[in-house]
Design a protein around this motif. Structure first.
Motif, mmCIF file in Angstrom:
data_model
loop_
_atom_site.group_PDB
_atom_site.id
_atom_site.type_symbol
_atom_site.label_atom_id
_atom_site.label_comp_id
_atom_site.label_asym_id
_atom_site.label_seq_id
_atom_site.Cartn_x
_atom_site.Cartn_y
_atom_site.Cartn_z
ATOM 1 N N GLY A 96 -8.353 9.409 -6.620
ATOM 2 C CA GLY A 96 -8.184 7.971 -6.770
ATOM 3 C C GLY A 96 -9.252 7.347 -7.650
ATOM 4 N N ALA A 97 -10.459 7.887 -7.599
ATOM 5 C CA ALA A 97 -11.546 7.375 -8.436
ATOM 6 C C ALA A 97 -11.235 7.584 -9.918
ATOM 7 N N ILE A 98 -10.594 8.704 -10.232
ATOM 8 C CA ILE A 98 -10.190 8.958 -11.613
ATOM 9 C C ILE A 98 -9.091 7.987 -12.027
ATOM 10 N N ALA A 99 -8.095 7.798 -11.156
ATOM 11 C CA ALA A 99 -7.017 6.855 -11.448
ATOM 12 C C ALA A 99 -7.566 5.449 -11.676
ATOM 13 N N LYS A 100 -8.542 5.069 -10.889
ATOM 14 C CA LYS A 100 -9.182 3.747 -11.033
ATOM 15 C C LYS A 100 -9.810 3.598 -12.414
ATOM 16 N N ILE A 122 -6.056 -1.512 -18.434
ATOM 17 C CA ILE A 122 -5.764 -2.907 -18.094
ATOM 18 C C ILE A 122 -6.973 -3.803 -18.301
ATOM 19 N N GLY A 123 -8.166 -3.255 -18.037
ATOM 20 C CA GLY A 123 -9.385 -4.045 -18.148
ATOM 21 C C GLY A 123 -9.971 -4.348 -16.782
ATOM 22 N N LYS A 124 -11.072 -5.068 -16.782
ATOM 23 C CA LYS A 124 -11.792 -5.345 -15.544
ATOM 24 C C LYS A 124 -11.046 -6.301 -14.615
ATOM 25 N N GLY A 130 -4.471 -7.818 -10.747
ATOM 26 C CA GLY A 130 -4.405 -7.526 -12.175
ATOM 27 C C GLY A 130 -3.346 -6.512 -12.536
ATOM 28 N N VAL A 131 -2.394 -6.282 -11.638
ATOM 29 C CA VAL A 131 -1.312 -5.325 -11.906
ATOM 30 C C VAL A 131 -0.247 -6.009 -12.754
#
Length: 361
Positions: free
Chosen positions: A138-142, A149-151, A217-218
Motif C-alpha cells: 500500500g505504501a508503494i501504491a500511495k 494525482i499530486g499532494k 482527491g480521487v
C-alpha cells in the motif's frame, strides 16, 4: 494454498507465516520511473507494527523492510518489486499447550479441516502478521498515486468505535488521529477509550472496533458499473483483512433506514464547479467514483485469543476447554487502521490504471 494475490493491474502477492523466518510480498504492475524511498514504506509500516503501546500486543517487531528488486537509483523500474521483513520476536512456546486445540472464533478449525495442517505457532499463514506485507504494498501504491494525482490525494483512517464506545465523527481531526495510540479522531473521548481498553486487557478479554477510511482527491470515473464496481472491490479488499466481519460504503447499512429524500446527495453547479450537498453515497455512484471523498468503514471482531476459559474441541474431535496465554492485542481493530489505508491505496491505484487503459485518462 492458493489465492495469495490481490489486484488486477496493480497487484501484490504476499508470503510467509507469523512465526516463520520472514514475511514479504512481491508487487507487480507498478509503473516505472516513480520516486520510491524505502523510508516512505517504513513510515507506513511503523504505524502498524506491534509493541508500540500498552494498548496493543507486546510482541516486539522492528518490521524493518528491505527492497530486493524493482528499483534503481531511487525509482521504480516497472519490474516486480520484492520486499522482505524478517520476523524477530517469535515465541512459539506460548502456543504449545494449545497446539492440538481450536480457538473458538479463530480460523484454526476451518484451516485444519481444509488443509489438514495445524500450525499452532501464532496461527501460521492465517495470522494477521501477513498484513504487514499489505501495508508495504500500500505504501508503494500511495507513492504512485501521489506522483500521478499530486499532494491533493490522501487517505486517512481512524477508529470510530471501540467496543461499546463510539465517538462524534463530526469532530474528526486528522492531526489528532496521527498523534494518539488508538487512532481516535475525537479528542473528547480518548481518555474514556483508554480507560475502557485497559479494563478489557486487565480482564484478559478483548473488544471489537469500527474503522473508517477516507480517501480525498480521487478523480471522477474510477470503477465500472457492473462487475468491477469501485465499491465492490473496496468491500472485497476490506473484507480480506483478518477479523473483518462487515463493510459499509458511505451510509452503508444505515441507508436502509433513510427516505429517498434523505439518501439522495443533491448536486449543484457553481460556475465550472460541480458540488454535492451531502455524501451518503460515500463518494461512489453506480460503482464509479464521483470526485467526492470516498468513505469506507468496516467492523472488526474481538480478538479470538483470550485468557477466559472457553469450551472447544481438539483436532482429534474430543471435547476440551481452552485458555490462551501470551501476547495478544486486546483490540485488533487499532492496528487495522493502517491496513485499511493500505488496501484503499491499492484498490484506487488498480482502478486508476484500469481506467487509464480503457479511457486514456
Amino acid at each position: 494454498m492458493s489465492f495469495n494475490t490481490f489486484g488486477k493491474f496493480f497487484r501484490f502477492t504476499t508470503w510467509g507465516e507469523s512465526h516463520g523466518p520472514a514475511i514479504g510480498c512481491v508487487v507487480d504492475g507498478c509503473p516505472p520511473n516513480i520516486k520510491l524511498n524505502i523510508r516512505d514504506i517504513q513510515l507506513e509500516l511503523n504505524k502498524r507494527k506491534p509493541g508500540q503501546s500498552k494498548f496493543t500486543t507486546q510482541r516486539k517487531e522492528d518490521d524493518k523492510v528491505e527492497i530486493l528488486s524493482g528499483t534503481f537509483e531511487g525509482k521504480t523500474t516497472g519490474t516486480p518489486i520484492s520486499m522482505i521483513i524478517f520476523n524477530k520476536d517469535m515465541r512459539s512456546r506460548d502456543y504449545k499447550n494449545i497446539k492440538d486445540k481450536f480457538r473458538p472464533g479463530h480460523a484454526d478449525y476451518t484451516y485444519f479441516k481444509k488443509y489438514g495442517i495445524r500450525d499452532y505457532r501464532g496461527g501460521g499463514r492465517q495470522s494477521a502478521r501477513e498484513t504487514a506485507s499489505r501495508v508495504a504494498a500500500g505504501a508503494i501504491a500511495k507513492q504512485v498515486l501521489q506522483n500521478i494525482i499530486g499532494k491533493k490525494y490522501s487517505v486517512i483512517g481512524a477508529v470510530t468505535q471501540l467496543g461499546i464506545l463510539g465517538c462524534d465523527t463530526e469532530k474528526w481531526n486528522d492531526s489528532f488521529i496521527t498523534k494518539n495510540p488508538l487512532f481516535c479522531p475525537d479528542k473528547t473521548v480518548l481518555k474514556l477509550w483508554e480507560k475502557y481498553l485497559l479494563g478489557i486487557r486487565k480482564a484478559g478479554s478483548s473488544c471489537g472496533a469500527i474503522i473508517e477510511v477516507r480517501a480525498r482527491g480521487v478523480p471522477v470515473g474510477l470503477g465500472a458499473p457492473i462487475y468491477s464496481k469501485l465499491d465492490m472491490d473496496l468491500a472485497s479488499a476490506m473484507m480480506s483483512i483478518n477479523a473483518v466481519k462487515g463493510v459499509n460504503i458511505g451510509s452503508g447499512m444505515n441507508s436502509a433506514q433513510l427516505t429517498g429524500e434523505e439518501n439522495s446527495d443533491e448536486i449543484i453547479s457553481k460556475g465550472k464547479n460541480i458540488k454535492f450537498k451531502s455524501n451518503k453515497a460515500g463518494g461512489i455512484l453506480g460503482g464509479i467514483s464521483s470526485g467526492q471523498e470516498i468513505i469506507v468503514s468496516f467492523a472488526v471482531k474481538p480478538t479470538s485469543s483470550i485468557l477466559s476459559s472457553r469450551k472447544t474441541i481438539d483436532k482429534f474431535g474430543k471435547n476440551t476447554s481452552i485458555s490462551v496465554k501470551g501476547r495478544h492485542d486486546p483490540c485488533v481493530g487499532i492496528r487495522a487502521v493502517p491496513i485499511g489505508e493500505a488496501m484503499m491505496h491499492c484498490v484506487l491505484l488498480d482502478h486508476y490504471l484500469m481506467n487509464k487503459a480503457q479511457c486514456g485518462n
